[in-house]
Design a protein around this motif. Structure first.
Motif, PDB file in Angstrom:
ATOM      1  N   LEU A   1       0.799  -1.223   0.000  1.00  0.00           N
ATOM      2  CA  LEU A   1       0.000   0.000   0.000  1.00  0.00           C
ATOM      3  C   LEU A   1       0.831   1.271   0.000  1.00  0.00           C
ATOM      4  N   ALA A   2       2.140   1.125   0.102  1.00  0.00           N
ATOM      5  CA  ALA A   2       3.060   2.274   0.095  1.00  0.00           C
ATOM      6  C   ALA A   2       2.681   3.303   1.155  1.00  0.00           C
ATOM      7  N   CYS A   3       2.429   2.812   2.366  1.00  0.00           N
ATOM      8  CA  CYS A   3       2.104   3.705   3.474  1.00  0.00           C
ATOM      9  C   CYS A   3       2.569   3.071   4.773  1.00  0.00           C
ATOM     10  N   GLY A   4       2.695   3.883   5.785  1.00  0.00           N
ATOM     11  CA  GLY A   4       3.073   3.366   7.086  1.00  0.00           C
ATOM     12  C   GLY A   4       1.850   2.933   7.879  1.00  0.00           C
ATOM     13  N   ILE A   5       1.981   1.822   8.589  1.00  0.00           N
ATOM     14  CA  ILE A   5       0.917   1.332   9.457  1.00  0.00           C
ATOM     15  C   ILE A   5       1.550   1.065  10.815  1.00  0.00           C
ATOM     16  N   SER A   6       1.015   1.687  11.832  1.00  0.00           N
ATOM     17  CA  SER A   6       1.543   1.493  13.179  1.00  0.00           C
ATOM     18  C   SER A   6       1.285   0.069  13.646  1.00  0.00           C
ATOM     19  N   ALA A   7       2.286  -0.545  14.245  1.00  0.00           N
ATOM     20  CA  ALA A   7       2.104  -1.891  14.808  1.00  0.00           C
ATOM     21  C   ALA A   7       1.025  -1.855  15.891  1.00  0.00           C
ATOM     22  N   ASN A   8       0.953  -0.744  16.627  1.00  0.00           N
ATOM     23  CA  ASN A   8      -0.086  -0.604  17.651  1.00  0.00           C
ATOM     24  C   ASN A   8      -1.479  -0.683  17.043  1.00  0.00           C
ATOM     25  N   VAL A   9      -1.636  -0.148  15.857  1.00  0.00           N
ATOM     26  CA  VAL A   9      -2.945  -0.191  15.194  1.00  0.00           C
ATOM     27  C   VAL A   9      -3.357  -1.628  14.936  1.00  0.00           C
ATOM     28  N   LEU A  10      -2.413  -2.453  14.498  1.00  0.00           N
ATOM     29  CA  LEU A  10      -2.759  -3.848  14.244  1.00  0.00           C
ATOM     30  C   LEU A  10      -3.190  -4.559  15.529  1.00  0.00           C
ATOM     31  N   PHE A  11      -2.588  -4.191  16.635  1.00  0.00           N
ATOM     32  CA  PHE A  11      -2.992  -4.797  17.902  1.00  0.00           C
ATOM     33  C   PHE A  11      -4.293  -4.178  18.414  1.00  0.00           C
ATOM     34  N   ASN A  12      -4.518  -2.908  18.088  1.00  0.00           N
ATOM     35  CA  ASN A  12      -5.742  -2.230  18.522  1.00  0.00           C
ATOM     36  C   ASN A  12      -6.914  -2.476  17.570  1.00  0.00           C
ATOM     37  N   GLN A  13      -6.630  -2.919  16.378  1.00  0.00           N
ATOM     38  CA  GLN A  13      -7.658  -3.245  15.378  1.00  0.00           C
ATOM     39  C   GLN A  13      -7.551  -4.751  15.132  1.00  0.00           C
ATOM     40  N   PRO A  14      -8.058  -5.576  16.033  1.00  0.00           N
ATOM     41  CA  PRO A  14      -7.737  -7.007  16.024  1.00  0.00           C
ATOM     42  C   PRO A  14      -8.472  -7.868  15.003  1.00  0.00           C
ATOM     43  N   THR A  15      -9.197  -7.270  14.078  1.00  0.00           N
ATOM     44  CA  THR A  15      -9.823  -8.060  13.016  1.00  0.00           C
ATOM     45  C   THR A  15      -9.542  -7.400  11.673  1.00  0.00           C
ATOM     46  N   VAL A  16      -9.681  -8.157  10.617  1.00  0.00           N
ATOM     47  CA  VAL A  16      -9.483  -7.614   9.273  1.00  0.00           C
ATOM     48  C   VAL A  16     -10.502  -6.511   9.000  1.00  0.00           C
ATOM     49  N   THR A  17     -11.734  -6.704   9.425  1.00  0.00           N
ATOM     50  CA  THR A  17     -12.773  -5.690   9.216  1.00  0.00           C
ATOM     51  C   THR A  17     -12.383  -4.381   9.884  1.00  0.00           C
TER      52      THR A  17
END
Length: 129
Positions: free
Chosen positions: A69-85
């Motif tokens: 996606l050529a963008c930064g994604i915070s690792a915290n976001v992945l843990f705070n957004q725990p589903t694909v949806t």
């Protein structure tokens, strides 16, 4: 698919189709990370950990998505957004907002886009009569 190509592909789509295309792209990356086959279904509302992700795998999917996606994604976001949806919501509302903004600052979901398309079609038919 490199990030620039993925973003260009998304940008070329009508606004009403971008969310579905982004979902397909994200699901593809999740399946590849989990070594799933194309015919296996990935539950979009399942927790990453319920899907078999470890912290290391979450970091791997983060890196894969950042590349594609050529963008930064915070690792915290992945843990705070725990589903694909939930991740898709974050991507469309916060990270890739310029791709999902209808121009008036309001994001349009698929249902709203479909309703608008139907209304436009009806008005077009009325004015042609």
């Amino acid at each position: 698919m490199t990030g620039n190509r993925a973003i260009e592909r998304l940008r070329a789509l009508p606004l009403s189709e971008r969310r579905t295309a982004l979902e397909e792209l994200v699901v593809t990356e999740f399946k590849a990370t989990l070594l799933m086959t194309d015919d296996e279904e990935l539950p979009l509302d399942g927790s990453y950990f319920d899907l078999g992700f470890t912290s290391l795998r979450i970091t791997e999917i983060k890196d894969r998505l950042e590349d594609v996606l050529a963008c930064g994604i915070s690792a915290n976001v992945l843990f705070n957004q725990p589903t694909v949806t939930q991740l898709l919501e974050h991507l469309t509302r916060d990270v890739l907002v310029d791709l999902f903004d209808s121009g008036d600052g309001i994001q349009e979901d698929d249902a709203a886009a479909a309703r608008r398309a139907i209304a436009d079609s009806i008005f077009e038919d009325l004015y042609q009569s």
